[in-house]
Write a protein that holds these residues in place. Structure first.
Motif, mmCIF file in Angstrom:
data_model
loop_
_atom_site.group_PDB
_atom_site.id
_atom_site.type_symbol
_atom_site.label_atom_id
_atom_site.label_comp_id
_atom_site.label_asym_id
_atom_site.label_seq_id
_atom_site.Cartn_x
_atom_site.Cartn_y
_atom_site.Cartn_z
ATOM 1 N N ALA A 2 52.122 39.688 45.426
ATOM 2 C CA ALA A 2 51.421 38.637 44.841
ATOM 3 C C ALA A 2 52.024 37.342 45.111
ATOM 4 C CB ALA A 2 51.920 39.135 43.184
ATOM 5 N N LYS A 3 53.338 37.305 45.523
ATOM 6 C CA LYS A 3 53.730 35.972 46.190
ATOM 7 C C LYS A 3 53.138 35.640 47.566
ATOM 8 C CE LYS A 3 58.249 36.172 43.516
ATOM 9 N NZ LYS A 3 59.483 36.203 43.837
ATOM 10 N N LYS A 4 53.082 36.597 48.532
ATOM 11 C CA LYS A 4 52.457 36.272 49.734
ATOM 12 C C LYS A 4 50.936 36.165 49.687
ATOM 13 C CE LYS A 4 56.286 38.525 51.887
ATOM 14 N NZ LYS A 4 56.675 39.704 52.717
ATOM 15 N N THR A 5 50.247 36.850 48.864
ATOM 16 C CA THR A 5 48.804 37.044 49.020
ATOM 17 C C THR A 5 48.093 36.460 47.795
ATOM 18 O OG1 THR A 5 48.633 39.236 48.076
ATOM 19 C CG2 THR A 5 49.209 38.885 50.318
ATOM 20 N N SER A 36 36.286 37.215 34.066
ATOM 21 C CA SER A 36 36.210 37.366 35.333
ATOM 22 C C SER A 36 37.024 36.715 36.514
ATOM 23 C CB SER A 36 34.491 37.157 35.790
ATOM 24 O OG SER A 36 33.515 37.955 35.128
ATOM 25 N N GLN A 37 37.381 35.647 35.964
ATOM 26 C CA GLN A 37 38.510 34.728 36.665
ATOM 27 C C GLN A 37 39.771 35.299 36.558
ATOM 28 O OE1 GLN A 37 38.672 30.708 35.444
ATOM 29 N NE2 GLN A 37 40.281 30.285 36.777
ATOM 30 N N LYS A 89 41.539 38.781 40.927
ATOM 31 C CA LYS A 89 42.741 39.086 42.020
ATOM 32 C C LYS A 89 43.797 40.179 41.454
ATOM 33 C CE LYS A 89 43.036 34.320 43.565
ATOM 34 N NZ LYS A 89 44.029 33.087 43.922
ATOM 35 N N GLN A 90 43.056 40.897 40.591
ATOM 36 C CA GLN A 90 43.926 42.011 39.897
ATOM 37 C C GLN A 90 43.482 43.566 40.453
ATOM 38 O OE1 GLN A 90 46.479 41.257 38.218
ATOM 39 N NE2 GLN A 90 45.606 39.011 38.156
ATOM 40 N N ALA A 91 44.254 44.505 40.668
ATOM 41 C CA ALA A 91 44.054 45.868 40.846
ATOM 42 C C ALA A 91 44.955 46.726 39.859
ATOM 43 C CB ALA A 91 44.640 46.210 42.270
ATOM 44 N N LEU A 92 44.302 47.811 39.077
ATOM 45 C CA LEU A 92 45.231 48.656 38.473
ATOM 46 C C LEU A 92 45.065 49.982 38.767
ATOM 47 C CD1 LEU A 92 46.543 48.966 35.478
ATOM 48 C CD2 LEU A 92 44.465 48.829 34.550
ATOM 49 N N ASP A 113 36.957 41.219 41.715
ATOM 50 C CA ASP A 113 36.007 40.857 42.831
ATOM 51 C C ASP A 113 36.544 40.289 44.045
ATOM 52 O OD1 ASP A 113 33.794 41.652 41.322
ATOM 53 O OD2 ASP A 113 33.289 39.382 40.526
ATOM 54 N N ALA A 114 37.832 39.573 43.957
ATOM 55 C CA ALA A 114 38.921 39.073 45.173
ATOM 56 C C ALA A 114 39.426 40.023 45.631
ATOM 57 C CB ALA A 114 39.527 38.117 44.588
ATOM 58 N N VAL A 115 39.784 40.970 45.011
ATOM 59 C CA VAL A 115 40.483 42.285 45.589
ATOM 60 C C VAL A 115 39.519 43.114 46.370
ATOM 61 C CG1 VAL A 115 41.702 44.315 45.135
ATOM 62 C CG2 VAL A 115 42.447 42.550 44.032
ATOM 63 N N LYS A 116 38.090 43.222 45.840
ATOM 64 C CA LYS A 116 37.289 44.326 46.345
ATOM 65 C C LYS A 116 36.817 43.611 47.780
ATOM 66 C CE LYS A 116 34.906 45.887 42.086
ATOM 67 N NZ LYS A 116 35.381 47.041 42.185
ATOM 68 N N SER A 117 36.997 42.086 48.186
ATOM 69 C CA SER A 117 36.389 41.679 49.449
ATOM 70 C C SER A 117 37.329 42.195 50.465
ATOM 71 C CB SER A 117 36.325 40.313 49.037
ATOM 72 O OG SER A 117 37.632 39.666 48.769
ATOM 73 N N ILE A 118 38.651 42.613 50.033
ATOM 74 C CA ILE A 118 39.599 43.012 51.076
ATOM 75 C C ILE A 118 39.674 44.600 51.079
ATOM 76 C CG2 ILE A 118 41.810 43.038 51.812
ATOM 77 C CD1 ILE A 118 41.979 39.933 50.435
ATOM 78 N N LEU A 119 39.796 45.084 49.712
ATOM 79 C CA LEU A 119 39.801 46.544 49.526
ATOM 80 C C LEU A 119 38.766 47.035 48.970
ATOM 81 C CD1 LEU A 119 42.235 48.826 48.954
ATOM 82 C CD2 LEU A 119 42.209 48.256 46.807
#
Length: 242
Positions: free
Chosen positions: A78-81, A114-115, A119-122, A138-144
Motif C-alpha cells: 500500500a505504501k509503495k503502490t 467508486s472512488q 484502489k482496493q482488492a478484497l 477499477d484502478a486495480v483491474k487495470s493492473i490485475l
C-alpha cells in the motif's frame, strides 16, 4: 409394597415430564438451530480506504506469525503502490449467502463509493466449504485483470486448501502473487499441481462426528424417557395383580 411401587411409578412419570422438554431442546439444537459461528456482513468490523487493517482472521486459521507477515507485506504494498489488498477468513456464511455475494457486499460496505473502491482488492475464504472469492476496484483491474484475479482465488488459494487445508500457505502464496502483479512485476502464475491418485478417506470429519454424537445422545434420551416408565408400569402391574 404396592404404595412404594405406586410412588416409584409416579416419580418416573415426573422424570419423564422433565426429560421430554430437554429432549425437544436437544433436537432443536441439533437439527433446527441456525448454524453456529455463521458470519454476516453486518458482523464484520468497519474499515475504510487507507486504514491499515489488512487481515481479518474470523475463522482463526492463521498463525500469529503468518498473520503478521501478511499484514507487513500488504502494508508495504500500500505504501509503495497505493493499492490496498485485504484478506478475510470466516468459518461459515449466513443462510442463503454465497461466497461471491458476501464478498461483494463486504466490499461495498467497506468502500461505498467508486472512488473509495478504485484502489482496493478484497480476498475472502469460507473455511467451512473452502470456497474463495475476490473483488477489485477499477484502478486495480487495470493492473490485475479479472482473469488473473480469478486465478488467484480459484488456483493460488484453492490448491493448498485442496491438499490439506493449508490456509497459511494459501494466503501467503496469494499475497506473493498479488504483490508481484500490483508492483508491476510479471505474474508468477498459479501453483503447479502434481497429479496424485486420490484415496477415499474412511475417517469422518469433525462436524460429522459431532453430529453423530449428538444424534446418539438424542436417541439415548428418547429411549430412557420412553422405556423406563413403561418398564416401571409393567413392574407395578405385576405386583398389583399378585
Amino acid at each position: 409394597m404396592k404404595q412404594l411401587l405406586h410412588r416409584l411409578y409416579e416419580g418416573q412419570k415426573y422424570v419423564q415430564r422433565l426429560i421430554l422438554p430437554l429432549l425437544l431442546f436437544v433436537l432443536a439444537s441439533v437439527f433446527v438451530a441456525a448454524p453456529a459461528n455463521a458470519t454476516g456482513v453486518y458482523q464484520m468490523p468497519n474499515i475504510r480506504a487507507g486504514e491499515p487493517t489488512w487481515v481479518i482472521d474470523k475463522a482463526e486459521v492463521l498463525s500469529r506469525l503468518n498473520e503478521g507477515r501478511l499484514s507487513n507485506t500488504l502494508d508495504d504494498l500500500a505504501k509503495k503502490t497505493g493499492k490496498e489488498v485485504r484478506m478475510v477468513t470466516m468459518h461459515r456464511l449466513d443462510y442463503g449467502e454465497t461466497i461471491d455475494s458476501f464478498t461483494k457486499a463486504l466490499f461495498k460496505k467497506w468502500f461505498p463509493t467508486s472512488q473509495a473502491q478504485a484502489k482496493q482488492a478484497l480476498l475472502v475464504i469460507d473455511t467451512l466449504t473452502n470456497t474463495t472469492a475476490i473483488q477489485t476496484g477499477d484502478a486495480v483491474k487495470s493492473i490485475l485483470p479479472d482473469d488473473i484475479a480469478e486465478s488467484v482465488a480459484s488456483e493460488t488459494v484453492a490448491v493448498p486448501l485442496r491438499t490439506g487445508n493449508k490456509y497459511n500457505q494459501a494466503l501467503l502464496d496469494a499475497s506473493d502473487r498479488l504483490v508481484a502483479v500490483l508492483s508491476g512485476e510479471p505474474d508468477p502464475g498459479p501453483p503447479v499441481v502434481e497429479e496424485k491418485v486420490q484415496v477415499e478417506s474412511t475417517f469422518k470429519s469433525a462436524e460429522e462426528t459431532d453430529t453423530q454424537n449428538s444424534t446418539i445422545w438424542v436417541v439415548a434420551i428418547l429411549i430412557i424417557a420412553t422405556v423406563v416408565p413403561m418398564a416401571t408400569y409393567f413392574f407395578y402391574q405385576s405386583f398389583s395383580g399378585s
